[in-house]
Structures are given as structure tokens and as C-alpha cells.
Design an enzyme around this catalytic site. Structure first.
Site, PDB file in Angstrom:
ATOM      1  CE  LYS A  24      -3.763   2.028   2.787  1.00 57.50           C
ATOM      2  NZ  LYS A  24      -4.621   1.778   3.970  1.00 57.50           N
ATOM      3  CB  SER A 101      -7.931   3.454   3.075  1.00 56.63           C
ATOM      4  OG  SER A 101      -7.019   2.958   4.032  1.00 56.63           O
ATOM      5  CB  SER A 125      -8.101   0.517   6.054  1.00 60.80           C
ATOM      6  OG  SER A 125      -8.863   1.692   6.184  1.00 60.80           O
TER       7      SER A 125
END
Length: 386
Positions: A24, A101, A125
Site C-alpha cells: 500500500k 482504504s 481498512s
């Protein structure tokens, strides 16, 4: 497909068993700018001088970093959308949100472009995009995996966690971020079945059937403080977010939604934040007490199907995940066979502090009972030369 912010060159040789890891873009990789999905951050940033500490085991194991994945701006939204960097398309249900996210990491895994995705989880997330994309996500115990070199949303809640196609892959990811970690030798003996108002009854039935199929001993449990957790968690996230990033408020390159969150955070007084921290301690004690009566808890990851990508406003995506961030305990989201649903129903297993080993052992037992196939890269990746 807007999965990748940065792609890395493939290795010169492709040895059998090479583990591909997607990172990420809130996690530093040496020599690469960390954007956190935000133009303002990207434009101010310089390449990271070193890897985030959580990548040390990934490097030591000889895994291949495929690239850095897109995310919702500054890790704030659980939807998975990003108007500037692009929103990854959910490969299981292209008309529905990918979840966030850590959207890019989940989609990369679901599409087979990575074996393991690394994400961050502050209110769900890792687990929410895993649930939306039909894969497995593991939220680790708060403080277990170092977050040095990771973009902070709310430091007292932020954790790192792996995403994979199944539980064995998630366990392999756990081995990478904590070398030497192992799965427990046996699954949970007792499961506390937690039922939260508003969850889809049909999904609840799928979860009950899976627990029965695995032969687990199940008893009903309640957490009376559940409904009070949302305001507490929101206060902590807003207050800590603003305090860590005051220079981003009203900055060029910050989207209107995130800017609104920053303004809301500025309004959180020190007194209000201290009150929320005190309330968190009471909630943590309640969860710890419940996990003293049963080995783990079980409930859905989402209240219902992932919303359509054109109609997600107001969806309570974090309703079943965020309370466990507040408690600091680990949680595993895993898909269950569920014909007739747009995406597989996601079971959430919640364990005691540092109980990731028990969660993975129990998830593996459920997968075996449901005849979920083993992954191509089961177990912990070997270090070079082994």
C-alpha cells in the site's frame, strides 16, 4: 485498472515459489515517494530514505515487491475510491466498491497480480477491502507490527496487516511482517457468536452454517458497550489525524472530503480527546473480559453486500470492524462459499491480544471444512537458501 501507483521491475530470475508482495502506498519503500494517495503529499515528498520497518522480514525472505498500490486519500475513507490516482475495479463485482482504504492491495491479490498485499487498518481498512473483493485480510494487534515509516492516520489505532487469497496466504503474510511467527497448533475450542443489529440475516445464516460445518463449539455473546464505540473512535481518529497533519488543512491538492475531515479534527479539543481515550480503556476491558469467556468471537465483516460504486454514500462500512480497532485486538476477515450473493459473505473472527496464531488456525479449520483449496504459496515463505 487503477491498482498501481508505482510498479517495480520484475526480478532477473523468477525462481519457483517466489512470493509477490504488493505494498500500500502509505508504507515507505526505499527510494520511492510515498504519496498516501494525496496530491499534496506527493508534491511535497522526497523519496523514502529507507524501507518502513515492517518490510524488513519481506526483504529478508527474498520476496519480490511488485509495486505500491493505490488507496483512498490519506487512508481516510473505507470506500476505496480515489478521484486523482484512480479507483481500482472490484474484480469479483465490478459494479461494486473495492473497499478501502487498502483498495489497491486487495484488488491486486484478488486479480492474482500479487500473492500477498500489505495494507493498513485503522477502522477496517484491511478487512473491508478484503471482504468487498472476496479475499482474506488480517488486522493485527495494535502495536505488534512496527509502524515506523508508515503514513499515520491515527497512531493509537493504526496497524499493518496482510491480505491474501485465503487464510494460509494471510498466514504467510504474517510470517513476512513478523519473522518467526507461527500458526497455532489447534483451532479455537469455543466461539462467541456476536450479533449486531442491522447485519444482513442471510449473511448471518451463512456464517452460522460455516461454524457448524467446522464443528466449532459456539455460544451467543453480547458486548453491551458496542453502540458507544463509534463516537469514541471517531473522536480519536479525527483528533489524532488533525494533530499529525495540521499543515494539510486547506492545502492545494487535498480533496474536499479529506479537508472536511481535517476541519472536523481541528474542532476536537484536548478535553474531548482525553475523554475518548478514557472511554476506550473501558471498551478494551469489556472485550478482553468477553475473550476470557470464549476463545474468539465471530460475526460478519460487513453489514451487507458491498454497495454499488455509484451509490455508496452513507453506507455503514466500518460498523462491524471499527470497534475492534478501538479494542486493539486482532481480527481476520475471510470469505465463505455463498452462492447467490454478489460477493462471498465475509466472516470476521476476532481474537485476544496477540491471538493472530489462533485466528489463523481457526480460519484454516473452517476452510478445510468448507473444502476451500490450498494456495499455491501455503505456509511461511522460505528465506533465501532454505
Amino acid at each position: 485498472m487503477s491498482i498501481w501507483v508505482t510498479r517495480f521491475d520484475p526480478p532477473a530470475a523468477d525462481p519457483a515459489g517466489l512470493v509477490r508482495v504488493a505494498v500500500k502506498d502509505a508504507i515507505d519503500v526505499a527510494g520511492v515517494i510515498t504519496t498516501a494517495g494525496c496530491v499534496a503529499v506527493r508534491d511535497r515528498a522526497v523519496p523514502a530514505r529507507s524501507d518502513a520497518q515492517c518490510l524488513a522480514g519481506v526483504r529478508a525472505a527474498g520476496a519480490h515487491l511488485v509495486g505500491k498500490t493505490t488507496l483512498t486519500e490519506l487512508c481516510v475513507s473505507p470506500v476505496g475510491d480515489n478521484t486523482t490516482f484512480g479507483t481500482p475495479v472490484n474484480p469479483v463485482a465490478p459494479d461494486r466498491i473495492p473497499g478501502g482504504s487498502s483498495s489497491g492491495s486487495a484488488v491486486a491479490v484478488a486479480r492474482g497480480e500479487a500473492d500477498i498485499g500489505l495494507g493498513t487498518d485503522t477502522g477496517g481498512s484491511v478487512r473491508i477491502p478484503a471482504a468487498c473483493c472476496g479475499v482474506v485480510g488480517l488486522k493485527t494487534t495494535w502495536g505488534r507490527v512496527p509502524t515506523r515509516g508508515v503514513w499515520p492516520l491515527a497512531p493509537s489505532l493504526d496497524v499493518i496487516g496482510p491480505i491474501a487469497r485465503n487464510v494460509a496466504g494471510a498466514a504467510a503474510g504474517m510470517c513476512l511482517i513478523e519473522p518467526g511467527w507461527t500458526v497455532a497448533s489447534a483451532p479455537a475450542r469455543s466461539v462467541g457468536r456476536l450479533r449486531i443489529e442491522g447485519a444482513d440475516p442471510a449473511a448471518e445464516d451463512v456464517i452460522d452454517a460455516a461454524l457448524r460445518a467446522a464443528g466449532l463449539t459456539v455460544r451467543e455473546v453480547r458486548l453491551p458497550g458496542w453502540d458507544q464505540t463509534y463516537d469514541t473512535l471517531d473522536t480519536i481518529i479525527l483528533g489524532e489525524f488533525w494533530r499529525r497533519h495540521p499543515t494539510l488543512i486547506d492545502a492545494d491538492g487535498v480533496g474536499p472530503f479529506v479537508n472536511g475531515v481535517l476541519h472536523a479534527g481541528r474542532a476536537v479539543t484536548a478535553q474531548r480527546l482525553a475523554k475518548a481515550v478514557s472511554a476506550r480503556a473501558a471498551w478494551q476491558a469489556e472485550v478482553v473480559a468477553a475473550l476470557g469467556e470464549v476463545d474468539i468471537l465471530a460475526l460478519p465483516t460487513l453489514v451487507g453486500d458491498p454497495p454499488l460504486s455509484t451509490d455508496f454514500a452513507g453506507s455503514p462500512l466500518t460498523r462491524l470492524t471499527a470497534p475492534f480497532n478501538l479494542a486493539g485486538v486482532p481480527a481476520l476477515a475471510m470469505p465463505l462459499p455463498s452462492p447467490g450473493f454478489p460477493v462471498p459473505v465475509s466472516l470476521q473472527l476476532v481474537g485476544p491480544l496477540y491471538g493472530e496464531d489462533l485466528l489463523c488456525a481457526t480460519g484454516l479449520a473452517i476452510e478445510r471444512a468448507l473444502t476451500v483449496p490450498a494456495p499455491p504459496h501455503g505456509g511461511c515463505p522460505a528465506t533465501p537458501g532454505h
